[in-house]
Design an enzyme around this catalytic site. Structure first.
Site, PDB file in Angstrom:
ATOM      1  N   GLU A 248       4.200   1.982  -2.264  1.00 17.01           N
ATOM      2  CA  GLU A 248       3.023   1.135  -2.066  1.00 17.01           C
ATOM      3  C   GLU A 248       2.531   0.680  -3.431  1.00 17.01           C
ATOM      4  O   GLU A 248       1.945   1.466  -4.172  1.00 17.01           O
ATOM      5  CB  GLU A 248       1.937   1.886  -1.305  1.00 17.01           C
ATOM      6  CG  GLU A 248       0.861   0.954  -0.814  1.00 17.01           C
ATOM      7  CD  GLU A 248       0.032   1.537   0.327  1.00 17.01           C
ATOM      8  OE1 GLU A 248      -1.195   1.395   0.266  1.00 17.01           O
ATOM      9  OE2 GLU A 248       0.601   2.104   1.263  1.00 17.01           O
TER      10      GLU A 248
ATOM     11  N   ASP B 173       0.275  -2.736   6.515  1.00 14.14           N
ATOM     12  CA  ASP B 173      -0.669  -2.378   5.462  1.00 14.14           C
ATOM     13  C   ASP B 173      -2.070  -2.778   5.915  1.00 14.14           C
ATOM     14  O   ASP B 173      -2.259  -3.864   6.466  1.00 14.14           O
ATOM     15  CB  ASP B 173      -0.323  -3.062   4.135  1.00 14.14           C
ATOM     16  CG  ASP B 173      -0.986  -2.307   3.003  1.00 14.14           C
ATOM     17  OD1 ASP B 173      -0.572  -1.159   2.763  1.00 14.14           O
ATOM     18  OD2 ASP B 173      -1.944  -2.826   2.418  1.00 14.14           O
TER      19      ASP B 173
ATOM     20  N   GLY C  23      -7.959   8.758  10.104  1.00 15.99           N
ATOM     21  CA  GLY C  23      -8.378   7.837   9.038  1.00 15.99           C
ATOM     22  C   GLY C  23      -9.875   7.526   9.132  1.00 15.99           C
ATOM     23  O   GLY C  23     -10.716   8.435   9.276  1.00 15.99           O
TER      24      GLY C  23
ATOM     25  N   HIS D 125      -7.870  -4.216  14.605  1.00 18.29           N
ATOM     26  CA  HIS D 125      -7.174  -5.101  13.659  1.00 18.29           C
ATOM     27  C   HIS D 125      -5.677  -5.060  13.931  1.00 18.29           C
ATOM     28  O   HIS D 125      -4.983  -6.060  13.873  1.00 18.29           O
ATOM     29  CB  HIS D 125      -7.488  -4.636  12.226  1.00 18.29           C
ATOM     30  CG  HIS D 125      -7.304  -3.154  12.003  1.00 18.29           C
ATOM     31  ND1 HIS D 125      -7.816  -2.204  12.840  1.00 18.29           N
ATOM     32  CD2 HIS D 125      -6.616  -2.469  11.051  1.00 18.29           C
ATOM     33  CE1 HIS D 125      -7.471  -0.998  12.410  1.00 18.29           C
ATOM     34  NE2 HIS D 125      -6.742  -1.134  11.323  1.00 18.29           N
ATOM     35  N   ARG D 126      -5.160  -3.846  14.252  1.00 22.57           N
ATOM     36  CA  ARG D 126      -3.725  -3.642  14.527  1.00 22.57           C
ATOM     37  C   ARG D 126      -3.303  -4.451  15.744  1.00 22.57           C
ATOM     38  O   ARG D 126      -2.262  -5.093  15.764  1.00 22.57           O
ATOM     39  CB  ARG D 126      -3.509  -2.134  14.740  1.00 22.57           C
ATOM     40  CG  ARG D 126      -2.079  -1.720  14.996  1.00 22.57           C
ATOM     41  CD  ARG D 126      -1.902  -0.239  14.725  1.00 22.57           C
ATOM     42  NE  ARG D 126      -2.223   0.076  13.347  1.00 22.57           N
ATOM     43  CZ  ARG D 126      -3.341   0.729  12.971  1.00 22.57           C
ATOM     44  NH1 ARG D 126      -4.174   1.195  13.867  1.00 22.57           N
ATOM     45  NH2 ARG D 126      -3.590   0.925  11.696  1.00 22.57           N
TER      46      ARG D 126
END
Ligand code: IMP
Length: 182
Positions: free
Chosen positions: A37, A66, A141, A167-168
């Protein structure tokens, strides 16, 4: 049924990717690999490099993801540094940074990058929302502190309904549209 390989170390992400892409008739294989990353100002660059690193390790067409969580009152922090911020200050640290702030607006962005050795394609999804007043139970998370617009619940409290807002989900809907037409 079409299929795609998702490269990541994150099993939680894989479960969500699999559930969302199944609604588009796409099966998902999991390649558990450690990915390089790079640090960059742009999530697009990070996602593109991650996809190339994954392709080199897995040896076939892959998708990687990401993400970044952007907090308005912190001028977008942690943004592209979300992974590092989570490992260092965590949700407790974010709550401390926002203590006393009336403005708790935030957004989450996801970039899904596909790479097959020749072609790089990046699909994006974004959800607006806010940071909760306290850390809630469950999730992974930043799930315990991110409240998507349209609810009063955090991603953690939404449980399986998270995928309706995330968002995913938005990024993968865009990816699926491209992938099934390609
Ligand atoms: P990454 O760059 O995709 O690894 O994500 C950056 C950071 O955001 C990591 O600390 C992830 O755990 C976190 N993150 C990404 N997506 C989500 C999510 O859907 N819920 C909670 N945290 C997330």
């Amino acid at each position: 049924m079409q299929a795609v390989t998702f490269a990541s170390t994150n099993q939680n992400k894989y479960r969500e990717v699999q559930s969302i892409l199944s609604t588009h008739g796409i099966a998902v294989d999991f390649a558990q690999v450690n990915l390089v990353e790079i640090q960059s100002f742009l999530l697009e660059d990070i996602a593109g490099e991650k996809a190339k690193s994954a392709f080199a390790q897995v040896g076939m067409a892959v998708i990687v993801e990401d993400d970044g969580m952007f907090i308005d009152a912190l001028k977008g922090f942690p943004g592209q540094y979300s992974s590092h911020a989570f490992k260092t200050i965590g949700n407790d640290g974010i709550m401390k940074l926002l203590a006393g702030s009336a403005d708790r607006a935030a957004s989450f962005r996801s970039l899904i990058a596909f790479y097959d050795g020749r072609h790089l394609s990046i699909s994006e999804g974004r959800v607006d929302g806010r940071i909760s007043d306290k850390i809630t139970e469950g999730g992974w998370g930043y799930d315990p502190i991110f409240v998507p617009a349209g609810t009063n619940l955090t991603f953690a409290q939404l449980k399986e309904k998270k995928n309706e807002y995330s968002h995913r989900k938005k990024a993968l809907d865009n990816f699926a549209q491209w992938y099934t037409m390609k």
